[in-house]
Write an enzyme that holds these catalytic residues in place. Structure first.
Site, mmCIF file in Angstrom:
data_model
loop_
_atom_site.group_PDB
_atom_site.id
_atom_site.type_symbol
_atom_site.label_atom_id
_atom_site.label_comp_id
_atom_site.label_asym_id
_atom_site.label_seq_id
_atom_site.Cartn_x
_atom_site.Cartn_y
_atom_site.Cartn_z
ATOM 1 C CD GLU A 1 -2.910 -0.739 2.489
ATOM 2 O OE1 GLU A 1 -2.613 0.150 3.333
ATOM 3 O OE2 GLU A 1 -3.900 -1.476 2.619
ATOM 4 N NE ARG B 1 -14.749 -5.483 17.812
ATOM 5 C CZ ARG B 1 -13.759 -5.316 16.935
ATOM 6 N NH1 ARG B 1 -13.650 -6.117 15.898
ATOM 7 N NH2 ARG B 1 -12.886 -4.328 17.053
HETATM 8 C C1 MV4 Z 1 -1.848 2.426 7.227
HETATM 9 C C2 MV4 Z 1 -1.210 3.600 7.681
HETATM 10 C C3 MV4 Z 1 -0.644 4.452 6.721
HETATM 11 N N1 MV4 Z 1 -0.687 4.150 5.404
HETATM 12 N N2 MV4 Z 1 -1.889 2.154 5.907
HETATM 13 C C4 MV4 Z 1 -2.636 0.577 11.578
HETATM 14 C C5 MV4 Z 1 -3.344 -0.641 11.970
HETATM 15 C C6 MV4 Z 1 -4.244 -0.947 10.873
HETATM 16 N N3 MV4 Z 1 -5.589 -0.601 11.323
HETATM 17 C C7 MV4 Z 1 -3.840 -0.116 9.704
HETATM 18 N N4 MV4 Z 1 -2.944 0.881 10.212
HETATM 19 C C8 MV4 Z 1 -2.384 1.797 9.414
HETATM 20 N N5 MV4 Z 1 -2.422 1.568 8.090
HETATM 21 C C9 MV4 Z 1 -1.307 2.999 5.024
HETATM 22 N N6 MV4 Z 1 -1.343 2.710 3.704
HETATM 23 C C10 MV4 Z 1 -1.201 3.868 9.074
HETATM 24 C C11 MV4 Z 1 -1.778 2.969 9.922
HETATM 25 C C12 MV4 Z 1 -1.741 3.280 11.351
HETATM 26 C C13 MV4 Z 1 -2.919 3.575 12.020
HETATM 27 C C14 MV4 Z 1 -4.149 3.569 11.377
HETATM 28 C C15 MV4 Z 1 -5.285 3.868 12.101
HETATM 29 C C16 MV4 Z 1 -5.214 4.184 13.449
HETATM 30 C C17 MV4 Z 1 -4.030 4.182 14.086
HETATM 31 C C18 MV4 Z 1 -2.856 3.890 13.401
HETATM 32 C C19 MV4 Z 1 -1.638 3.873 14.062
HETATM 33 C C20 MV4 Z 1 -0.504 3.569 13.371
HETATM 34 C C21 MV4 Z 1 -0.550 3.270 12.002
#
Ligand code: MV4
Length: 664
Positions: free
Chosen positions: A200, A292
């Site tokens: 991604e 959920r």
């Molecule tokens: C990401 C991102 C940045 N770019 N994907 C963290 C866990 C999972 N829910 C997906 N996550 C992320 N995916 C891309 N392409 C940053 C995160 C992320 C994050 C996302 C939502 C809430 C908190 C977070 C904390 C760290 C990283």
């Protein structure tokens, strides 16, 4: 509608579900582990069944036992809450096979969201925006490298079988791609048994915005606005809010309609949450779907006025959605803070212990507390250490934040470490108020979130001494002794000119202070500083004016340990009994342990004559020795402890028959 349901969960969510079910006239069956025998959810239910020993694997995860209890109790449906079996396809299937309604989505819908790549394939066909990248089945390194070049850098490698932040790796450029891929696949294989990766584009400052969706079994689907859950720590949500600050109506609609399409693409039924990454340029991308009811669902309830558990029950009973999309209304703003037994000053280490003192903010239309505990409960190592969810609502985000700060300051817990002060500082932080929200918020604002204690140490010590004095007066006046001078309500003061030395321990330091009653209150001397204090106590509140500065703290004494609550902070000090001097004690005084400790020396014998100031017993406490001295001349009476024995604060150590002429 069901006449009886079983709640296959514990804690606040079990209590919360029972509350709505009871309101709808539905009987509730609780299940509990040995550790939860006296838990609030058991007391709230109409009947309760023991699952087994405390460990979740022997209790709340025992699908077979839960099905058996459904049959035994005649429960027609099971509410799984969140966590435990709530997204367990095997359990959902077992319910279906046993003619028990699983209050949640079909097992097939849960399964289809279990794999990131499968979920993304479904979303792609449902025209749900995806982060640019690759999520195909071909996992050959050459192909992945080519896809990485197409995607551009920085990019994220995500384990297909990963989740909740596990199995993610940022790759800054093409040169480091090969090695990063190799190690990420190895880690994923070890952690999830599946080395497959998806690629991604890496969003550097995303927000986490999620849409609450509901689908009924008649093909209807609606979204109930969104929640912003960007304030997280190590992928654990800390504060959630609804609606998402700054989200435009058209983005809300586009995100909501995409979420409904996502749900309907998997024939969803029930409550679901579609999570999106919301980028700084206003674009949004599917992250994952949770099948959920989420922990943070109350903020959606507060702004829509809907009871989401009631919706779940009605939909599970085959009814249609209570509202059509054009009937959904959003009013005001809501925040939720998750109150945990954990130590923010020690890397948020989970805390255990007894809730010795528990005072929650007054609930009303603006303040709601969802909790599964009551004062005196143990927070154990077996389960998530959530104590409660504090939810507030008001007309605007600013007003809601003010209510949250105030409610957190009113949330008083003694007996174990909590994150209340951390939450209060977070909600009160300017960057939070100014909506500088992204998933790196907590890391970015450490200094604001972990400030030095606000309450001046001298003020804390002086207030503690005043409180102890006031308590002593109250105890004497309520002792029923008609002649006690403490009971008089005139201006009589306790020996108003006599200086009374106090020894207090705070933060590992011993402080000796002198307190003198004056005509207006107390005069406290600590080191070279003097504090003129007016003090009054009402219930557990101590109001003082110190050198003209007025403030109120709430107090809790527990085995000689005094906790002062002030603006979400706790000022804790231990009291050593006042040093003994003549006239402090009635005749035949008994000498008590100033605090928990051990007897290290008994220097007298029964019947021995002693003089005022002679050391009778030596105790060890707080790594220091304390001499228990004779308050007056007298004869040693009973000696209640031997050398080496442990004693509790206040335990009677030795009796002293003071000589008659002294006691007159
Ligand atoms: C990401 C991102 C940045 N770019 N994907 C963290 C866990 C999972 N829910 C997906 N996550 C992320 N995916 C891309 N392409 C940053 C995160 C992320 C994050 C996302 C939502 C809430 C908190 C977070 C904390 C760290 C990283």
């Amino acid at each position: 509608m069901f006449s009886k349901i079983l709640i296959a969960n514990r804690g606040e969510i079990a209590c919360r579900v029972i509350q709505t079910a009871h309101r709808l006239g539905i009987k509730c069956v609780a299940v509990y582990s040995e550790a939860d025998a006296n838990a609030r959810h058991v007391a709230m239910a109409d009947e309760a069944f023991l699952l087994g020993p405390a460990p979740s694997s022997e209790s709340y995860l025992r699908a077979d036992r839960i099905i058996e209890i459904c049959k035994q109790s005649g429960a027609q449906a099971v509410h799984p809450g969140y966590g435990f079996l709530s997204e367990n396809t095997g359990f959902a299937k077992a319910c279906e096979e046993n003619g028990i309604v699983f209050i949640g989505p079909p097992a097939s819908a849960i399964a289809s969201m279990g794999s990131k790549s499968a979920a993304k394939e479904i979303m792609s066909h449902a025209n749900v925006p995806l982060v640019p990248g690759y999520h195909g089945a071909d996992q050959s390194p050459a192909l992945l490298k080519k896809e990485a070049e197409n995607c551009g850098f920085p990019l994220l490698l995500k384990a297909v079988a990963g989740g909740g932040g596990k199995g993610m790796r940022v790759v800054e450029n093409l040169t480091e791609f090969d090695e990063a891929l190799e190690s990420a696949c190895r880690e994923a294989k070890n952690a999830f048994g599946n080395p497959d990766m998806l690629i991604e584009k890496y969003l550097t400052q995303p927000r986490h915005v999620e849409i609450q969706v509901f689908c009924d079994s008649l093909g209807n689907g609606v979204y109930l606005a969104e929640r912003d859950c960007s304030v997280q720590r190590r992928h654990q949500k800390v504060i959630e809010e609804a609606p998402a600050p700054g989200l435009s109506e058209e983005t809300r609609r586009a995100m909501g309609e995409a979420a409904v399409r996502a749900a309907q693409a998997i024939d969803y039924v029930g409550a679901g949450t579609v999570e999106f990454l919301y980028d700084v340029d206003g674009s949004f991308y599917f992250m994952e779907m949770n099948t959920r009811l989420q922990v943070e669902h109350p903020v959606t309830e507060m702004i829509t006025g809907q009871d989401l558990v009631e919706w779940q029950l009605k939909i599970a009973a085959g009814q249609e959605l209570p509202l059509a999309q054009d009937q959904v209304r959003i009013t005001g703003h809501s925040l939720e803070a998750r109150i945990y037994a954990e130590d923010p000053d020690n890397d948020f280490l989970p805390a255990t212990g007894t809730l010795r003192y528990l005072r929650t903010p007054q609930e009303n239309t603006h303040v709601r507390v969802d909790t599964g505990v009551t004062e005196g409960d143990e927070v154990s190592v077996y389960y998530d250490p959530m104590i409660a969810k504090l939810i507030v609502w008001d007309d605007s985000r600013e007003a809601a934040i003010s209510r949250m700060v105030k409610a957190l300051e009113e949330y008083r817990i003694a007996g174990l470490k909590t994150n209340v002060r951390f939450l209060r500082n977070l909600a009160n932080a300017q960057p939070f108020k100014q909506q500088q929200l992204d998933t790196g918020f907590i890391d970015k604002h450490q200094a604001l979130l972990f400030p030095q204690p606000h309450l001046d140490v001298h003020y804390g010590l002086a207030m503690a001494a005043c409180y102890f004095m006031e308590q002593q007066k109250r105890q004497h006046s309520s002792s029923g002794d008609p002649h006690s001078p403490f009971g008089r309500h005139n201006s009589w003061r306790l020996n108003s000119t006599r200086v009374r030395p106090f020894k207090l321990e705070h933060d590992g330091e011993i402080c000796e202070l002198n307190i003198t009653e004056t005509t207006t209150g107390y005069d406290v001397a600590i080191d070279d500083a003097r504090y003129d204090i007016r003090a009054s106590v009402c219930d557990d509140a101590l109001s003082v004016v110190i050198n003209g500065h007025s403030l109120t703290v709430h107090c809790h004494i527990d085995e000689g340990r005094l906790t002062l609550f002030h603006e979400g902070e706790q000022f804790i000090c231990n009291r050593f009994s006042e040093s003994f001097d003549a006239g402090d004690h009635d005749a035949d005084a008994s000498l008590c342990a100033p605090m928990n400790g051990a007897v290290v020396a008994v220097l007298v014998e029964k019947g021995q004559q002693v003089s005022a100031g002679d050391t009778l017993v030596v105790m060890e406490a707080m790594k220091m020795e304390h001499s228990i001295k004779a308050p007056a001349d007298g004869t040693v009476g009973e000696i209640f402890f031997k050398e080496g024995e442990l004693v509790s604060e206040g335990a009677e150590l030795i009796a002293l028959e003071q000589n008659d002429e002294e006691a007159a």
